[in-house]
Every structure is written in structure tokens, then in C-alpha cells.
Design a protein around this motif. Structure first.
Motif, PDB file in Angstrom:
ATOM      1  N   ASP A   1      28.542 -50.809   5.247  1.00 37.19           N
ATOM      2  CA  ASP A   1      27.294 -50.896   6.076  1.00 37.19           C
ATOM      3  C   ASP A   1      26.103 -50.029   5.349  1.00 37.19           C
ATOM      4  O   ASP A   1      24.990 -50.350   5.486  1.00 37.19           O
ATOM      5  CB  ASP A   1      27.412 -50.600   7.649  1.00 37.19           C
ATOM      6  CG  ASP A   1      26.302 -50.815   8.287  1.00 37.19           C
ATOM      7  OD1 ASP A   1      25.686 -52.022   8.379  1.00 37.19           O
ATOM      8  OD2 ASP A   1      25.919 -49.886   9.092  1.00 37.19           O
ATOM      9  N   MET A   2      26.539 -48.829   5.203  1.00 36.09           N
ATOM     10  CA  MET A   2      25.602 -47.754   4.464  1.00 36.09           C
ATOM     11  C   MET A   2      25.115 -48.407   3.204  1.00 36.09           C
ATOM     12  O   MET A   2      23.783 -48.293   2.856  1.00 36.09           O
ATOM     13  CB  MET A   2      26.283 -46.277   4.253  1.00 36.09           C
ATOM     14  CG  MET A   2      26.569 -45.619   5.502  1.00 36.09           C
ATOM     15  SD  MET A   2      27.260 -44.286   4.959  1.00 36.09           S
ATOM     16  CE  MET A   2      27.790 -43.316   6.614  1.00 36.09           C
ATOM     17  N   ALA A   3      25.986 -48.923   2.400  1.00 37.39           N
ATOM     18  CA  ALA A   3      25.491 -49.639   1.079  1.00 37.39           C
ATOM     19  C   ALA A   3      24.601 -50.641   1.384  1.00 37.39           C
ATOM     20  O   ALA A   3      23.679 -50.727   0.475  1.00 37.39           O
ATOM     21  CB  ALA A   3      26.820 -50.263   0.427  1.00 37.39           C
ATOM     22  N   SER A   4      24.671 -51.529   2.219  1.00 38.78           N
ATOM     23  CA  SER A   4      24.024 -52.419   2.543  1.00 38.78           C
ATOM     24  C   SER A   4      22.477 -52.020   3.190  1.00 38.78           C
ATOM     25  O   SER A   4      21.366 -52.734   2.973  1.00 38.78           O
ATOM     26  CB  SER A   4      24.557 -53.718   3.725  1.00 38.78           C
ATOM     27  OG  SER A   4      24.404 -52.936   4.787  1.00 38.78           O
ATOM     28  N   LYS A   5      22.474 -50.864   3.718  1.00 38.04           N
ATOM     29  CA  LYS A   5      21.206 -50.506   4.256  1.00 38.04           C
ATOM     30  C   LYS A   5      20.406 -49.438   3.326  1.00 38.04           C
ATOM     31  O   LYS A   5      19.400 -48.679   3.746  1.00 38.04           O
ATOM     32  CB  LYS A   5      21.217 -49.879   5.452  1.00 38.04           C
ATOM     33  CG  LYS A   5      21.827 -50.693   6.844  1.00 38.04           C
ATOM     34  CD  LYS A   5      22.139 -50.063   7.864  1.00 38.04           C
ATOM     35  CE  LYS A   5      22.629 -51.083   8.823  1.00 38.04           C
ATOM     36  NZ  LYS A   5      22.988 -50.477  10.116  1.00 38.04           N
ATOM     37  N   ILE A   6      21.025 -48.976   2.290  1.00 36.18           N
ATOM     38  CA  ILE A   6      20.194 -47.990   1.330  1.00 36.18           C
ATOM     39  C   ILE A   6      19.050 -48.288   0.774  1.00 36.18           C
ATOM     40  O   ILE A   6      18.745 -49.398   0.666  1.00 36.18           O
ATOM     41  CB  ILE A   6      21.229 -47.512   0.238  1.00 36.18           C
ATOM     42  CG1 ILE A   6      20.726 -46.264  -0.573  1.00 36.18           C
ATOM     43  CG2 ILE A   6      21.344 -48.759  -0.667  1.00 36.18           C
ATOM     44  CD1 ILE A   6      21.747 -45.738  -1.445  1.00 36.18           C
ATOM     45  N   ARG A   7      18.201 -47.447   0.866  1.00 38.65           N
ATOM     46  CA  ARG A   7      16.483 -47.774   0.662  1.00 38.65           C
ATOM     47  C   ARG A   7      16.410 -47.025  -0.810  1.00 38.65           C
ATOM     48  O   ARG A   7      17.101 -46.240  -1.115  1.00 38.65           O
ATOM     49  CB  ARG A   7      15.821 -47.273   1.654  1.00 38.65           C
ATOM     50  CG  ARG A   7      15.702 -47.875   2.800  1.00 38.65           C
ATOM     51  CD  ARG A   7      14.736 -47.517   3.839  1.00 38.65           C
ATOM     52  NE  ARG A   7      15.153 -45.902   4.438  1.00 38.65           N
ATOM     53  CZ  ARG A   7      14.017 -45.195   4.954  1.00 38.65           C
ATOM     54  NH1 ARG A   7      12.767 -45.495   5.089  1.00 38.65           N
ATOM     55  NH2 ARG A   7      14.631 -44.132   5.217  1.00 38.65           N
ATOM     56  N   SER A   8      15.164 -47.248  -1.538  1.00 39.21           N
ATOM     57  CA  SER A   8      14.900 -46.702  -2.528  1.00 39.21           C
ATOM     58  C   SER A   8      14.800 -45.022  -2.463  1.00 39.21           C
ATOM     59  O   SER A   8      14.343 -44.559  -1.606  1.00 39.21           O
ATOM     60  CB  SER A   8      13.439 -47.264  -3.011  1.00 39.21           C
ATOM     61  OG  SER A   8      12.803 -46.459  -4.105  1.00 39.21           O
ATOM     62  N   GLY A   9      15.872 -44.551  -3.439  1.00 39.09           N
ATOM     63  CA  GLY A   9      15.699 -43.147  -3.498  1.00 39.09           C
ATOM     64  C   GLY A   9      16.646 -42.462  -2.587  1.00 39.09           C
ATOM     65  O   GLY A   9      16.985 -41.224  -2.545  1.00 39.09           O
ATOM     66  N   ASP A  10      17.258 -43.268  -1.514  1.00 39.16           N
ATOM     67  CA  ASP A  10      18.274 -42.783  -0.540  1.00 39.16           C
ATOM     68  C   ASP A  10      17.903 -41.684   0.170  1.00 39.16           C
ATOM     69  O   ASP A  10      18.288 -40.654   0.257  1.00 39.16           O
ATOM     70  CB  ASP A  10      19.668 -42.504  -1.548  1.00 39.16           C
ATOM     71  CG  ASP A  10      20.847 -42.175  -0.527  1.00 39.16           C
ATOM     72  OD1 ASP A  10      20.590 -42.611   0.821  1.00 39.16           O
ATOM     73  OD2 ASP A  10      21.722 -41.568  -0.661  1.00 39.16           O
ATOM     74  N   PRO A  11      16.563 -41.712   0.855  1.00 40.13           N
ATOM     75  CA  PRO A  11      16.091 -40.811   1.674  1.00 40.13           C
ATOM     76  C   PRO A  11      16.864 -40.623   2.718  1.00 40.13           C
ATOM     77  O   PRO A  11      16.954 -39.474   3.441  1.00 40.13           O
ATOM     78  CB  PRO A  11      14.605 -41.518   2.060  1.00 40.13           C
ATOM     79  CG  PRO A  11      14.709 -42.799   2.244  1.00 40.13           C
ATOM     80  CD  PRO A  11      15.944 -43.182   0.840  1.00 40.13           C
ATOM     81  N   ASP A  12      17.950 -41.442   3.317  1.00 38.97           N
ATOM     82  CA  ASP A  12      18.590 -41.291   4.368  1.00 38.97           C
ATOM     83  C   ASP A  12      20.224 -40.579   4.031  1.00 38.97           C
ATOM     84  O   ASP A  12      20.627 -40.026   4.885  1.00 38.97           O
ATOM     85  CB  ASP A  12      19.237 -42.631   5.200  1.00 38.97           C
ATOM     86  CG  ASP A  12      18.059 -43.349   5.691  1.00 38.97           C
ATOM     87  OD1 ASP A  12      17.295 -42.784   6.505  1.00 38.97           O
ATOM     88  OD2 ASP A  12      17.763 -44.226   5.000  1.00 38.97           O
ATOM     89  N   ASN A  13      19.993 -40.274   2.467  1.00 37.70           N
ATOM     90  CA  ASN A  13      21.334 -39.483   1.903  1.00 37.70           C
ATOM     91  C   ASN A  13      22.318 -39.840   2.637  1.00 37.70           C
ATOM     92  O   ASN A  13      23.520 -39.373   2.971  1.00 37.70           O
ATOM     93  CB  ASN A  13      21.269 -37.805   2.715  1.00 37.70           C
ATOM     94  CG  ASN A  13      21.819 -37.145   1.839  1.00 37.70           C
ATOM     95  OD1 ASN A  13      22.456 -37.475   0.789  1.00 37.70           O
ATOM     96  ND2 ASN A  13      22.002 -35.744   2.177  1.00 37.70           N
ATOM     97  N   PHE A  14      22.498 -41.194   2.400  1.00 38.12           N
ATOM     98  CA  PHE A  14      23.896 -42.166   2.614  1.00 38.12           C
ATOM     99  C   PHE A  14      24.967 -41.500   1.755  1.00 38.12           C
ATOM    100  O   PHE A  14      26.194 -41.790   1.983  1.00 38.12           O
ATOM    101  CB  PHE A  14      23.788 -43.731   2.490  1.00 38.12           C
ATOM    102  CG  PHE A  14      22.984 -44.291   4.063  1.00 38.12           C
ATOM    103  CD1 PHE A  14      23.117 -43.633   4.890  1.00 38.12           C
ATOM    104  CD2 PHE A  14      22.217 -45.205   3.605  1.00 38.12           C
ATOM    105  CE1 PHE A  14      22.778 -44.355   6.160  1.00 38.12           C
ATOM    106  CE2 PHE A  14      21.535 -45.791   4.647  1.00 38.12           C
ATOM    107  CZ  PHE A  14      21.821 -45.332   5.957  1.00 38.12           C
ATOM    108  N   GLU A  15      24.523 -41.215   0.508  1.00 42.15           N
ATOM    109  CA  GLU A  15      25.482 -40.519  -0.357  1.00 42.15           C
ATOM    110  C   GLU A  15      26.498 -39.544   0.280  1.00 42.15           C
ATOM    111  O   GLU A  15      27.629 -39.501   0.240  1.00 42.15           O
ATOM    112  CB  GLU A  15      24.996 -39.937  -1.655  1.00 42.15           C
ATOM    113  CG  GLU A  15      25.958 -39.397  -2.630  1.00 42.15           C
ATOM    114  CD  GLU A  15      25.185 -38.726  -3.974  1.00 42.15           C
ATOM    115  OE1 GLU A  15      25.883 -38.614  -4.907  1.00 42.15           O
ATOM    116  OE2 GLU A  15      24.105 -38.608  -3.730  1.00 42.15           O
TER     117      GLU A  15
END
Length: 232
Positions: free
Chosen positions: A72-86
């Protein structure tokens, strides 16, 4: 018309000799790396982290909550990963993959952590050679800071390959207890002959890393927008 890569005792590139004349496009590649825009960098980082998350999810039990959450995180990741899903994904991943008592502690020198460090070092050296062979400069990165890190581009590109190492380590036959034994190290190095897929082609990991590095080069030169990232 070839580049000569000189490696140190850890098999990491220590220097390279490039012909001044010939067919190599080293100058164009270097210029492309320097001039690449920030939005383009962020899009490439999004691809890298999305694939890392997807690969982590593939290591987990099918239909499990951790796997579903990371997908689910992978599907929502945005440019630059500002949400720090990594980082969010890592917390879920290690607990689910190795066990709730496990703590990822680089350079601890023992057990699974030592095996992971060794495996990452092997693949990092492999990828570094592929990056240099493509004519790319190792210290012009996508995300990691080049300050005090001459291999920051490699440390960007290795991120989606780490779960491949993780899976190899956890499936090792020789028990990992305390310091790594020569048998442990030999088994870890066997990752170099493991079969992976890169886009539509199955190959060994070294060949896939060459394709991966070359795809980043094409992105830098504006010939492509997509990275060819090795997977299972």
C-alpha cells in the motif's frame, strides 16, 4: 575505447582510466549528471524506493498484513518520497521478515546483521563497477549526500537490491551465529550467481546490475524516464 577500473582489496573501484578520444561518451554523461534537474531526481528516487518497498513486500508472507501494508505504501509513494515511506516500510519489514526481536544494526559484527553487511558490501562493489563501466561518476548522486561518501550514487542505486540480499541471507543453509565463518562468507558470495530478472530478461545479478546502471545513464542523458531495476 575502454575504461580501465582499478579496484581496492574490497573490490570497490579506487580509480578509473578513461581514453581521451574514442567512442566513450563520458563527457556527455558527466554533463548530464551535473545538469539533471531536481524534479527529475525526485522522480528517479520515487522509482528506486517504490521498487525497494515492492521487493521487501515480496519477501513477506502472502496475504499477511505487513506485506499488504508495504504494498500500500508503494502504491502511494510520491515524487522524492516526502512521506518517508522508506523508513516506515523498514520498521514493518524487519519485524515481519526476521522477527520482532531483531534490530537492524549495521557494523555490529555478529549474526544476521554481520551477514547482511557482508552481502550488501558484495553487491555494492558489484554495482560500483557497473556504474563506473557505464561512464557515470560515482559521487554525483540522486539522493544520498556526496559529502565524505565517494560512492553515494551506488548507495542510491543499491536500495532496491537490498531485499534480494536479505532473502539470500535468510535462506542460507549454514547457520549464522556470532562472527561470520569462511563457510558463511562463501555462501553469501554465491548471490553473484543467483538468477534475477531485469525487465524482460533473466540473467545473473552482475549482468542485471550492468543493465540497471546503463538504464540510469539513459535517464541522465534524457533518453529514458524509466530505470531497469533487477527483481526476482
Amino acid at each position: 575505447n575502454t575504461s580501465l577500473i582499478i579496484c581496492d582489496k574490497r573490490h570497490l573501484p579506487a580509480g578509473t582510466l578513461l581514453p581521451l578520444f574514442g567512442t566513450l561518451d563520458h563527457g556527455a554523461v558527466l554533463q548530464g549528471q551535473i545538469e539533471i534537474s531536481q524534479p527529475r531526481k525526485k522522480q528517479l528516487w520515487k522509482q528506486i524506493i517504490k521498487e525497494k518497498l515492492l521487493h521487501q513486500a515480496m519477501n513477506l508472507e502472502p496475504d499477511s498484513y505487513p506485506r499488504t501494508r508495504i504494498n500500500d505504501m508503494a502504491s502511494k509513494i510520491r515524487s522524492g518520497d516526502p512521506d518517508n515511506f522508506e523508513a516506515q516500510g523498514a520498521r514493518i519489514y524487519w519485524n515481519a521478515f526476521v522477527g520482532s526481536s531483531f534490530r537492524r544494526e549495521p557494523r555490529s559484527g555478529e549474526g544476521v546483521n554481520a551477514a547482511l553487511d557482508y552481502g550488501y558490501a558484495v553487491v555494492r562493489a558489484l554495482l560500483a563497477r557497473a556504474v563506473v563501466a557505464s561512464g557515470l561518476h560515482l559521487s554525483i548522486s540522486v539522493f544520498h549526500s556526496p559529502r565524505a561518501n565517494p560512492l553515494c550514487l551506488v548507495d542510491d542505486l543499491i536500495e532496491p537490491l537490498r531485499p534480494i540480499v536479505d532473502r539470500h541471507i535468510i535462506r542460507m543453509i549454514e547457520p549464522i551465529d556470532g562472527k561470520l565463518t569462511p563457510a558463511n562468507k562463501r555462501e553469501i558470495v554465491e548471490i553473484l550467481v543467483s538468477r534475477v530478472r531485469c525487465v524482460d530478461q533473466a540473467s545473473s545479478l552482475p549482468v542485471a546490475c550492468e543493465r540497471f546502471a546503463d538504464s540510469y545513464k539513459r535517464c541522465v542523458l534524457g533518453a529514458s524516464n524509466k530505470l531497469d531495476i533487477p527483481t526476482w
